[in-house]
Motif scaffolding. Structure first.
Motif, PDB file in Angstrom:
ATOM      1  N   SER A  80      65.919  65.809  54.101  1.00 23.84           N
ATOM      2  CA  SER A  80      67.185  66.804  53.607  1.00 23.84           C
ATOM      3  C   SER A  80      66.555  67.069  52.289  1.00 23.84           C
ATOM      4  O   SER A  80      66.307  68.007  52.214  1.00 23.84           O
ATOM      5  CB  SER A  80      68.491  66.327  53.605  1.00 23.84           C
ATOM      6  N   ASP A  81      66.671  65.986  51.350  1.00 24.60           N
ATOM      7  CA  ASP A  81      66.250  66.372  49.807  1.00 24.60           C
ATOM      8  C   ASP A  81      65.148  67.263  49.949  1.00 24.60           C
ATOM      9  O   ASP A  81      64.426  68.778  49.572  1.00 24.60           O
ATOM     10  CB  ASP A  81      65.666  65.339  49.177  1.00 24.60           C
ATOM     11  N   LEU A  82      63.596  67.372  50.948  1.00 24.12           N
ATOM     12  CA  LEU A  82      62.435  67.963  50.899  1.00 24.12           C
ATOM     13  C   LEU A  82      63.155  69.550  51.819  1.00 24.12           C
ATOM     14  O   LEU A  82      62.919  70.650  50.744  1.00 24.12           O
ATOM     15  CB  LEU A  82      61.736  67.365  52.117  1.00 24.12           C
ATOM     16  N   VAL A  83      63.537  69.345  52.720  1.00 18.92           N
ATOM     17  CA  VAL A  83      63.756  70.979  53.353  1.00 18.92           C
ATOM     18  C   VAL A  83      64.983  71.619  53.052  1.00 18.92           C
ATOM     19  O   VAL A  83      65.278  72.167  52.565  1.00 18.92           O
ATOM     20  CB  VAL A  83      64.635  70.251  54.383  1.00 18.92           C
ATOM     21  N   SER A  84      65.560  70.732  51.729  1.00 23.13           N
ATOM     22  CA  SER A  84      66.942  71.978  50.689  1.00 23.13           C
ATOM     23  C   SER A  84      66.163  72.398  50.264  1.00 23.13           C
ATOM     24  O   SER A  84      65.948  73.494  49.729  1.00 23.13           O
ATOM     25  CB  SER A  84      67.970  70.829  50.181  1.00 23.13           C
ATOM     26  N   ASN A  85      65.635  71.679  48.922  1.00 20.28           N
ATOM     27  CA  ASN A  85      64.069  71.999  47.781  1.00 20.28           C
ATOM     28  C   ASN A  85      62.801  73.241  48.706  1.00 20.28           C
ATOM     29  O   ASN A  85      63.045  74.150  47.867  1.00 20.28           O
ATOM     30  CB  ASN A  85      63.213  71.778  47.482  1.00 20.28           C
ATOM     31  N   ALA A 188      48.211  67.853  61.076  1.00 19.49           N
ATOM     32  CA  ALA A 188      48.370  67.313  60.063  1.00 19.49           C
ATOM     33  C   ALA A 188      49.880  67.832  59.751  1.00 19.49           C
ATOM     34  O   ALA A 188      51.264  67.406  59.059  1.00 19.49           O
ATOM     35  CB  ALA A 188      48.066  67.473  58.762  1.00 19.49           C
ATOM     36  N   LEU A 189      49.785  69.600  59.575  1.00 27.03           N
ATOM     37  CA  LEU A 189      51.139  70.393  60.176  1.00 27.03           C
ATOM     38  C   LEU A 189      52.187  69.410  60.907  1.00 27.03           C
ATOM     39  O   LEU A 189      53.173  69.633  60.978  1.00 27.03           O
ATOM     40  CB  LEU A 189      51.077  71.276  59.835  1.00 27.03           C
ATOM     41  N   GLY A 190      51.771  69.248  62.606  1.00 25.44           N
ATOM     42  CA  GLY A 190      52.738  68.763  63.140  1.00 25.44           C
ATOM     43  C   GLY A 190      53.126  67.715  63.107  1.00 25.44           C
ATOM     44  O   GLY A 190      54.083  67.556  63.329  1.00 25.44           O
ATOM     45  N   VAL A 191      52.300  66.542  62.726  1.00 24.37           N
ATOM     46  CA  VAL A 191      52.994  65.717  61.560  1.00 24.37           C
ATOM     47  C   VAL A 191      54.384  65.461  60.990  1.00 24.37           C
ATOM     48  O   VAL A 191      54.969  65.104  61.510  1.00 24.37           O
ATOM     49  CB  VAL A 191      51.803  64.528  61.853  1.00 24.37           C
ATOM     50  N   PHE A 197      61.925  66.119  61.059  1.00 23.37           N
ATOM     51  CA  PHE A 197      62.864  66.079  61.853  1.00 23.37           C
ATOM     52  C   PHE A 197      63.290  65.100  62.034  1.00 23.37           C
ATOM     53  O   PHE A 197      64.777  64.715  62.261  1.00 23.37           O
ATOM     54  CB  PHE A 197      62.217  66.891  63.109  1.00 23.37           C
ATOM     55  N   VAL A 198      62.197  63.910  62.508  1.00 22.42           N
ATOM     56  CA  VAL A 198      62.683  62.817  63.183  1.00 22.42           C
ATOM     57  C   VAL A 198      63.571  61.823  61.876  1.00 22.42           C
ATOM     58  O   VAL A 198      64.838  61.517  62.410  1.00 22.42           O
ATOM     59  CB  VAL A 198      62.066  62.090  64.099  1.00 22.42           C
ATOM     60  N   ALA A 250      60.674  58.918  56.280  1.00 28.48           N
ATOM     61  CA  ALA A 250      61.348  58.125  57.499  1.00 28.48           C
ATOM     62  C   ALA A 250      62.290  57.272  56.263  1.00 28.48           C
ATOM     63  O   ALA A 250      63.010  57.595  57.484  1.00 28.48           O
ATOM     64  CB  ALA A 250      60.395  57.874  58.415  1.00 28.48           C
ATOM     65  N   LEU A 251      61.765  56.657  55.361  1.00 29.41           N
ATOM     66  CA  LEU A 251      62.540  55.707  55.361  1.00 29.41           C
ATOM     67  C   LEU A 251      63.644  55.973  53.947  1.00 29.41           C
ATOM     68  O   LEU A 251      63.842  57.444  53.681  1.00 29.41           O
ATOM     69  CB  LEU A 251      62.031  54.911  54.628  1.00 29.41           C
ATOM     70  N   SER A 252      64.897  55.586  54.299  1.00 31.07           N
ATOM     71  CA  SER A 252      66.262  56.206  53.465  1.00 31.07           C
ATOM     72  C   SER A 252      67.283  55.396  53.087  1.00 31.07           C
ATOM     73  O   SER A 252      67.366  54.017  53.562  1.00 31.07           O
ATOM     74  CB  SER A 252      66.655  57.390  54.395  1.00 31.07           C
ATOM     75  N   GLY A 253      68.031  55.329  52.333  1.00 31.14           N
ATOM     76  CA  GLY A 253      69.447  54.087  51.956  1.00 31.14           C
ATOM     77  C   GLY A 253      68.785  52.941  51.680  1.00 31.14           C
ATOM     78  O   GLY A 253      67.714  52.843  50.192  1.00 31.14           O
TER      79      GLY A 253
END
Length: 415
Positions: A80-85, A188-191, A197-198, A250-253
């Motif tokens: 979410s940080d990456l998408v927001s930035n 690469a872009l698709g992955v 998204f995941v 993909a890892l968080s928290g």
């Protein structure tokens, strides 16, 4: 002497030497990266004491170092940080790419190295050193400054751009056709898009699957998963580094925090080995012929990075002092410039590219902390000389005296 004994002696000496160099850099309060590069130059071909038995193991360690660097970078951010930035700061990212990639590409073309080397050198001059900059911000006590989120946003965009840039470089260096390169980039872009998204939708599920209260099991699962994904990515010619970066995202928290704490020592060890390995493959005698171009490029791209930070901070409403601080902080280049140049050196694209990148990084990794500290006071002093003294300014009726004071944001502590 038995070959295994020679290997243990050589590799042990390398690790011990790196530890001593890191301690020296800590006492001098600057990044150990230039010392690691110099150590590699000393032990490589044409150096003081060339290695023999341990070089192959050092090469494997260097590859693991790149993977861990990108994994740890991914752990710093959530999807979410990456998408927001990406949504809010992309103009600053475009300015950053334009101002800082073009000088590298132009120099490569002027030296007659060809378009592939131009794309590589563009990346070398474009990407700032997240590691050096993070340390500088902490050392200077600026983590709470108003301009710091702007700096971090630019670094995040650069890191996200690496997920696109590295597959392009990998395809170009492999000499594949335009069609094959387009397929690689599309994969690469698709992955990358799929992982983002995941991670946004199911990041907690993934983290729960990986999570473990036992540090040993958490370390084994995260490290094993990272190496597995990196290997699959490299087999698809997407770049092992990109695969590791996406695992980190993909890892968080708590999982990301726990993995970061466990992997930090391994990252530091193998990253140091990577810098030594790059130095091993650079002949010290090849550096003097490229010193002047490297120094000139360092000066130009230091100025373009300062301009980038100034523009981005101005766009965010930061006052002049904060703008200059942001620009000066972004100057340092380091680990990713060497990663990019290392790919080209391994592929044998241009013999002088490695020495030039080494000299370039040596200059800016030392200059970066200095510009972070002194750009703002120097700029303010020069601006003060051009501005009339307060008692010579015409009086403006109705203007509160408080409006002439520096905004509170430059106290650096409003977060």
């Amino acid at each position: 002497m038995h070959s295994s004994a020679v290997f243990l002696i050589e590799f042990g000496a390398i690790i011990l030497g790196l530890g001593l160099l890191g301690r020296l850099a800590g006492r001098l309060q600057f990044s150990p990266v230039p010392l690691y590069l110099l150590a590699g130059l000393a032990f490589g071909e044409g150096g003081l004491l060339p290695l023999g038995a341990s070089e192959e193991f050092v090469a494997i360690g260097a590859e693991i170092g790149v993977i861990l660097l990108l994994l740890m970078l991914g752990l710093e951010y959530t999807a979410s940080d990456l998408v927001s930035n990406l949504k809010t700061q992309y103009p600053a990212g475009l300015v950053d790419m334009t101002l800082n990639a073009l000088p590298g590409a132009a120099l490569a073309l002027l030296m007659g190295w060809g378009p592939v080397a131009a794309v590589v050198l563009a990346g070398v001059t474009w990407i700032s050193s997240s590691g050096v900059i993070a340390k500088v911000l902490g050392d200077l006590g600026r983590l709470g400054n108003r301009e710091t989120p702007v700096i971090l946003s630019i670094l995040v965009l650069e890191d996200l751009a690496m997920a696109v840039y590295l597959p392009i470089i990998t395809a170009l260096l492999a000499g594949v056709s335009l069609a094959a390169g387009s397929v690689t980039l599309a994969i690469a872009l698709g992955v990358a898009g799929l992982v983002l998204f995941v991670a946004v939708r199911y990041g907690r599920v993934i983290s729960r699957f990986v999570s473990s209260d036992d540090p040993e099991k958490l370390l084994l699962v995260v490290l094993g998963l990272t190496l597995l994904v990196a290997g699959i990515a490299q087999e698809l010619q997407v770049s092992a580094a990109v695969g590791a970066f996406l695992v980190g995202i993909a890892l968080s928290g708590e999982v990301a925090e726990g993995a970061h704490n466990l992997l930090a020592p391994l990252r530091d060890l193998f990253a140091a080995v990577f810098f030594v390995f790059f130095g091993l493959h650079t002949d010290p005698q090849s550096i003097p012929p490229v010193i002047l171009p490297a120094f000139g490029l360092a000066v130009v791209t230091a100025l373009t990075k300062i301009a980038t930070g100034w523009w981005a901070a101005r766009r965010a409403g930061i006052s002049p002092k904060g703008r200059w601080r942001a620009g000066g902080t972004l100057v340092a280049r380091g680990e990713f410039s060497i990663v990019i140049a290392g790919l080209a050196v391994t592929a044998g694209i241009e013999p002088q590219l490695g020495p030039l990148a080494t000299a370039y990084v040596l200059v800016l990794v030392v200059l970066g902390p200095l510009t972070a500290r002194y750009t703002e006071p120097i700029a303010m002093r020069l601006a003060g000389r051009r501005t009339p003294a307060p008692d010579t300014l015409p009086a403006q009726h109705g203007t509160p005296a408080a409006e002439t004071l520096e905004p509170m944001e430059d106290s650096g502590r409003d977060r």
